[in-house]
Write a protein that holds these residues in place. Structure first.
Motif, PDB file in Angstrom:
ATOM      1  N   ILE A  50       4.121  -3.844   2.177  1.00 31.41           N
ATOM      2  CA  ILE A  50       2.771  -3.686   2.702  1.00 31.41           C
ATOM      3  C   ILE A  50       2.462  -4.861   3.619  1.00 31.41           C
ATOM      4  CG2 ILE A  50       0.340  -3.343   2.103  1.00 31.41           C
ATOM      5  CD1 ILE A  50       2.387  -1.289   0.838  1.00 31.41           C
ATOM      6  N   LYS A  51       2.005  -4.560   4.831  1.00 33.09           N
ATOM      7  CA  LYS A  51       1.615  -5.588   5.793  1.00 33.09           C
ATOM      8  C   LYS A  51       0.125  -5.432   6.061  1.00 33.09           C
ATOM      9  CE  LYS A  51       2.778  -7.343  10.379  1.00 33.09           C
ATOM     10  NZ  LYS A  51       3.690  -7.179  11.523  1.00 33.09           N
ATOM     11  N   CYS A  52      -0.631  -6.520   5.873  1.00 40.67           N
ATOM     12  CA  CYS A  52      -2.079  -6.489   6.087  1.00 40.67           C
ATOM     13  C   CYS A  52      -2.504  -7.588   7.045  1.00 40.67           C
ATOM     14  CB  CYS A  52      -2.837  -6.688   4.772  1.00 40.67           C
ATOM     15  SG  CYS A  52      -2.577  -5.408   3.536  1.00 40.67           S
ATOM     16  N   THR A  53      -3.586  -7.322   7.767  1.00 40.73           N
ATOM     17  CA  THR A  53      -4.235  -8.333   8.588  1.00 40.73           C
ATOM     18  C   THR A  53      -5.688  -8.417   8.143  1.00 40.73           C
ATOM     19  OG1 THR A  53      -4.765  -6.692  10.289  1.00 40.73           O
ATOM     20  CG2 THR A  53      -2.738  -7.962  10.594  1.00 40.73           C
ATOM     21  N   GLY A  54      -6.315  -9.545   8.419  1.00 40.50           N
ATOM     22  CA  GLY A  54      -7.709  -9.730   8.032  1.00 40.50           C
ATOM     23  C   GLY A  54      -7.892 -10.771   6.955  1.00 40.50           C
ATOM     24  N   GLY A  55      -6.806 -11.372   6.488  1.00 40.36           N
ATOM     25  CA  GLY A  55      -6.876 -12.408   5.473  1.00 40.36           C
ATOM     26  C   GLY A  55      -5.688 -12.341   4.533  1.00 40.36           C
ATOM     27  N   ALA A  56      -5.583 -13.344   3.683  1.00 38.84           N
ATOM     28  CA  ALA A  56      -4.514 -13.353   2.681  1.00 38.84           C
ATOM     29  C   ALA A  56      -4.696 -12.150   1.760  1.00 38.84           C
ATOM     30  CB  ALA A  56      -4.544 -14.647   1.885  1.00 38.84           C
ATOM     31  N   PHE A  57      -3.594 -11.609   1.277  1.00 36.40           N
ATOM     32  CA  PHE A  57      -3.673 -10.374   0.486  1.00 36.40           C
ATOM     33  C   PHE A  57      -2.529 -10.295  -0.518  1.00 36.40           C
ATOM     34  CE2 PHE A  57      -0.576  -9.531   3.652  1.00 36.40           C
ATOM     35  CZ  PHE A  57       0.287  -8.593   3.118  1.00 36.40           C
ATOM     36  N   ILE A  58      -2.647  -9.326  -1.418  1.00 36.45           N
ATOM     37  CA  ILE A  58      -1.599  -8.979  -2.373  1.00 36.45           C
ATOM     38  C   ILE A  58      -1.334  -7.491  -2.204  1.00 36.45           C
ATOM     39  CG2 ILE A  58      -0.967  -8.803  -4.810  1.00 36.45           C
ATOM     40  CD1 ILE A  58      -2.976 -11.143  -5.279  1.00 36.45           C
ATOM     41  N   GLY A  59      -0.102  -7.130  -1.887  1.00 40.84           N
ATOM     42  CA  GLY A  59       0.261  -5.724  -1.732  1.00 40.84           C
ATOM     43  C   GLY A  59       0.540  -5.103  -3.088  1.00 40.84           C
ATOM     44  N   TYR A  60       0.266  -3.813  -3.200  1.00 43.75           N
ATOM     45  CA  TYR A  60       0.543  -3.115  -4.457  1.00 43.75           C
ATOM     46  C   TYR A  60       0.960  -1.681  -4.168  1.00 43.75           C
ATOM     47  CZ  TYR A  60      -4.034  -0.985  -3.805  1.00 43.75           C
ATOM     48  OH  TYR A  60      -5.107  -0.304  -3.288  1.00 43.75           O
ATOM     49  N   ARG A  95       2.913   8.851  -2.227  1.00 46.95           N
ATOM     50  CA  ARG A  95       2.840   7.384  -2.239  1.00 46.95           C
ATOM     51  C   ARG A  95       1.395   6.927  -2.326  1.00 46.95           C
ATOM     52  NH1 ARG A  95       7.770   8.052  -3.111  1.00 46.95           N
ATOM     53  NH2 ARG A  95       9.357   7.363  -1.642  1.00 46.95           N
ATOM     54  N   ARG A  96       1.178   5.915  -3.146  1.00 42.28           N
ATOM     55  CA  ARG A  96      -0.128   5.279  -3.261  1.00 42.28           C
ATOM     56  C   ARG A  96       0.107   3.777  -3.193  1.00 42.28           C
ATOM     57  NH1 ARG A  96      -4.089   8.748  -7.014  1.00 42.28           N
ATOM     58  NH2 ARG A  96      -3.532  10.747  -6.124  1.00 42.28           N
ATOM     59  N   TRP A  97      -0.504   3.141  -2.213  1.00 39.43           N
ATOM     60  CA  TRP A  97      -0.250   1.734  -1.967  1.00 39.43           C
ATOM     61  C   TRP A  97      -1.463   1.132  -1.270  1.00 39.43           C
ATOM     62  CZ3 TRP A  97      -0.944   0.786   3.084  1.00 39.43           C
ATOM     63  CH2 TRP A  97      -0.823   1.880   3.937  1.00 39.43           C
ATOM     64  N   GLY A  98      -1.478  -0.171  -1.141  1.00 46.83           N
ATOM     65  CA  GLY A  98      -2.562  -0.830  -0.431  1.00 46.83           C
ATOM     66  C   GLY A  98      -2.465  -2.340  -0.569  1.00 46.83           C
ATOM     67  N   GLY A  99      -3.544  -2.998  -0.211  1.00 52.76           N
ATOM     68  CA  GLY A  99      -3.619  -4.446  -0.305  1.00 52.76           C
ATOM     69  C   GLY A  99      -4.998  -4.843  -0.788  1.00 52.76           C
ATOM     70  N   ILE A 100      -5.061  -5.912  -1.565  1.00 52.79           N
ATOM     71  CA  ILE A 100      -6.335  -6.456  -2.024  1.00 52.79           C
ATOM     72  C   ILE A 100      -6.401  -7.917  -1.579  1.00 52.79           C
ATOM     73  CG2 ILE A 100      -6.620  -4.887  -3.987  1.00 52.79           C
ATOM     74  CD1 ILE A 100      -5.610  -7.177  -5.776  1.00 52.79           C
ATOM     75  N   PRO A 101      -7.601  -8.416  -1.310  1.00 54.54           N
ATOM     76  CA  PRO A 101      -7.717  -9.822  -0.906  1.00 54.54           C
ATOM     77  C   PRO A 101      -7.150 -10.756  -1.978  1.00 54.54           C
ATOM     78  CG  PRO A 101      -9.764  -8.658  -0.512  1.00 54.54           C
ATOM     79  CD  PRO A 101      -8.887  -7.736  -1.309  1.00 54.54           C
ATOM     80  N   ALA A 102      -6.443 -11.766  -1.537  1.00 52.15           N
ATOM     81  CA  ALA A 102      -5.851 -12.737  -2.482  1.00 52.15           C
ATOM     82  C   ALA A 102      -6.823 -13.855  -2.767  1.00 52.15           C
ATOM     83  CB  ALA A 102      -4.563 -13.305  -1.903  1.00 52.15           C
TER      84      ALA A 102
END
Length: 102
Positions: A50-60, A95-102
């Motif tokens: 998982i690649k996220c932009t907008g801040g630090a994150f944790i992929g799941y 598939r179910r995936w995403g990112g949450i702010p770290a």
């Protein structure tokens, strides 16, 4: 350890609220949290990158056995890998995936 458990509970709460996604991007974030924009950049059937932009994150990612695999905390623009093999499973279908702010 407390942070890992808190993150796991947050993921379960997001999953129950229907905010876990299977689309190509994520923009839903809890109020007060930074908005993340995420995409799945890797999928071998066992692991989701998982690649996220907008801040630090944790992929799941959700695993076929119901577990939620959590990647390492990552900086904006980098990739966090969630390994379902850690739970003796593979990625759920659909598939179910995403990112949450770290």
């Amino acid at each position: 350890m407390k942070r890992v458990l808190a993150s796991a509970f947050a993921i379960v709460a997001l999953s129950g609220a229907g905010l876990v996604t299977s689309a190509s991007s994520v923009s839903a974030a809890p109020q007060g949290a930074s908005a993340l924009s995420c995409s799945k950049v890797f999928d071998d059937g066992n692991t989701a990158g998982i690649k996220c932009t907008g801040g630090a994150f944790i992929g799941y990612a959700k695993c076929a056995n119901g577990a939620i695999a959590q990647g390492a905390a990552a900086a904006s623009g980098t990739t966090s890998y969630a390994y379902c093999t850690s739970f003796n499973s593979h990625l759920a279908s659909p598939r179910r995936w995403g990112g949450i702010p770290a």
